[in-house]
Design a protein around this motif. Structure first.
Motif, short mmCIF file in Angstrom:
data_model
loop_
_atom_site.label_atom_id
_atom_site.label_comp_id
_atom_site.label_asym_id
_atom_site.label_seq_id
_atom_site.Cartn_x
_atom_site.Cartn_y
_atom_site.Cartn_z
N UNK A 41 -7.44 18.07 -0.47
CA UNK A 41 -7.21 18.37 0.80
C UNK A 41 -8.78 19.67 1.26
N UNK A 42 -9.30 19.90 2.22
CA UNK A 42 -10.10 19.53 2.66
C UNK A 42 -9.81 20.85 3.48
N UNK A 43 -10.51 22.03 3.45
CA UNK A 43 -10.44 23.46 4.76
C UNK A 43 -11.55 23.01 5.87
N UNK A 44 -10.83 23.71 7.29
CA UNK A 44 -12.20 23.45 8.12
C UNK A 44 -13.39 24.69 7.59
N UNK A 45 -14.26 24.06 7.89
CA UNK A 45 -15.54 24.19 7.71
C UNK A 45 -15.95 24.04 6.50
N UNK A 46 -15.80 22.89 5.81
CA UNK A 46 -15.64 23.05 4.28
C UNK A 46 -16.38 20.89 4.68
N UNK B 245 -7.20 13.34 7.22
CA UNK B 245 -5.29 13.48 8.37
C UNK B 245 -4.78 15.28 8.78
N UNK B 246 -4.76 15.59 9.61
CA UNK B 246 -4.13 17.18 9.98
C UNK B 246 -3.56 17.34 8.62
N UNK B 247 -3.78 18.14 8.10
CA UNK B 247 -2.75 18.75 7.13
C UNK B 247 -1.89 19.26 6.90
N UNK B 248 -1.62 20.20 8.63
CA UNK B 248 -0.23 20.27 9.09
C UNK B 248 0.84 19.02 8.94
N UNK B 249 0.35 18.20 10.06
CA UNK B 249 1.18 17.24 10.62
C UNK B 249 0.41 16.05 10.44
N UNK B 250 1.14 15.37 9.62
CA UNK B 250 0.26 13.94 9.93
C UNK B 250 0.06 12.65 10.16
N UNK B 251 0.98 13.57 11.35
CA UNK B 251 1.54 12.18 12.51
C UNK B 251 0.11 12.38 13.08
N UNK B 252 -1.03 13.47 12.88
CA UNK B 252 -1.87 13.77 13.03
C UNK B 252 -3.19 12.95 12.73
N UNK B 253 -3.73 12.43 13.28
CA UNK B 253 -4.49 11.15 11.90
C UNK B 253 -6.06 11.15 13.19
N UNK C 205 -8.12 19.20 6.89
CA UNK C 205 -7.33 18.21 6.25
C UNK C 205 -6.63 17.70 5.09
N UNK C 206 -6.13 16.76 5.33
CA UNK C 206 -6.10 15.49 3.87
C UNK C 206 -6.96 15.08 4.40
N UNK C 207 -8.19 14.43 3.67
CA UNK C 207 -9.01 13.02 3.79
C UNK C 207 -8.68 12.35 2.40
N UNK C 208 -8.67 10.86 2.30
CA UNK C 208 -8.71 9.48 1.22
C UNK C 208 -9.49 8.31 1.78
N UNK C 209 -9.92 8.82 0.54
CA UNK C 209 -11.59 7.93 0.67
C UNK C 209 -10.58 6.02 -0.29
N UNK C 210 -11.26 5.29 -0.22
CA UNK C 210 -10.61 4.52 -1.43
C UNK C 210 -12.19 3.37 -1.28
N UNK C 211 -12.41 3.00 -2.61
CA UNK C 211 -13.96 2.47 -2.36
C UNK C 211 -13.12 1.47 -2.76
N UNK C 212 -13.33 0.15 -2.22
CA UNK C 212 -12.96 -0.94 -0.61
C UNK C 212 -12.66 -2.24 -2.56
N UNK C 213 -11.67 -2.57 -2.73
CA UNK C 213 -12.40 -3.49 -3.95
C UNK C 213 -12.08 -5.26 -3.33
N UNK C 214 -12.74 -5.33 -2.17
CA UNK C 214 -12.91 -6.38 -1.95
C UNK C 214 -13.70 -7.05 -2.21
#
Lengths: 205, 205
Positions: free
Chosen positions: B23-28, B46-54, B176-185
């Motif tokens: 979870x990341x705050x605005x301004x970080x 994703x919007x931390x308050x509403x993940x339907x906004x991305x 925000x909720x941010x997600x990072x994936x180190x791609x396994x390809x």
């Protein structure tokens, strides 16, 4: 030879600014006709049995190895299965896979006050008419939309290159629900330099 | 000066082949570091308050007027609101907005048999760890991924141009909720010519 005869099916209307939906069987061909020549048609396809599977531009680009489908290319689903194959194109071959459907947020940002039709709302209404609710708003295949990509990665919004009566043919590779929206954008010239949304037509054969 | 000092925050791991969420705050500011130099990091917000906004690539391209964010560009949501701004980039400036996250269908098509980690599964697992279920799988911002677009609209999968320890900085424009994936390809060389997925790191400040 008229459009109807050439396309071998009953000519059906996509009214200016509005959307339509159809169920299409695997093997059938949908012909989308740019009746007036400069109308963008936002297009979607969903698995008729399971609308959580849908035509995905981000999956299609990786399979086509192109940003823009050409005759012979197959658009794929978010499960990477064939959905629609472009079998014929008399429009000049310029379509877009990069830009989101217009929505109320877009028109608000462009300064419009009050209701404005949008391709996003047209999609939701079309699906609701079939009893399908809660589906995603996939990034559309924007037929006839002209968004050139420069060597520096820039994109710009340009009028279509298609001509009146030109068409594309799309063959269904599975049973589908398809949705077409005659884009109501009248504030930037994606639907022609005159910014006047027009009817388009289609047939199913 | 080490990476940690330069990036002004605790160095955190994105394990090879796996995803992380924060979870990341605005301004970080989130700094994503390509520790070994050739690792693609699929990224979502994703919007931390509403993940339907991305964060939406198809909405961002239309606002940035580019297929590829540069320093100063802001990635936008599916409601066209600012989510992340690219404020610094020492990686060579090559990132991708065109290609879907890898998924089990992709590995099946490449001939892999049995389980294979995927960025799509990593996203779902990361969100589930926060109690978020049922979110869409948006088209990701593929940091460091090198998908050149030719003058003819062709795209190709190329090794990254980034170097070991290079980084991007992204400023959160909302909570925000941010997600990072180190791609396994490891079947095509998007994570370097050696096809060996590696760890990456990040900081939040």
């Amino acid at each position: 030879m008229g459009i109807e005869e050439r396309t071998k099916g009953e000519l059906r209307l996509i009214p200016a600014r509005k959307g339509v939906t159809e169920r299409v069987k695997a093997g059938q061909t949908v012909t989308v006709i740019n009746t007036h020549g400069s109308q963008v048609v936002d297009s979607w396809a969903f698995n008729a049995e399971d609308p959580s599977e849908f035509m995905s531009m981000e999956h299609s680009r990786g399979a086509m190895l192109r940003v823009n489908p050409r005759v012979g290319d197959t658009l794929r689903s978010n499960r990477r299965r064939p959905m629609l194959t472009l079998t014929e194109d008399t429009s000049g071959g310029i379509h877009d896979t990069l830009i989101a459907a217009c929505d109320r947020y877009r028109y608000e940002q462009l300064g419009h006050v009050g209701h404005h039709d949008s391709c996003t709302d047209n999609l939701a209404q079309a699906l609701a008419s079939l009893g399908v609710t809660g589906a995603e708003t996939p990034s559309p295949l924007n037929l006839f939309m002209n968004i050139p990509v420069g060597a520096d990665g820039s994109v710009s919004f340009q009028p279509p290159v298609s001509t009146p009566g030109s068409h594309v043919r799309l063959r269904a590779e599975m049973d589908l629900i398809v949705v077409f929206s005659a884009c109501p954008q009248d504030l930037v010239p994606v639907n022609g330099a005159d910014c006047i949304p027009q009817d388009a037509h289609y047939t199913i054969a």
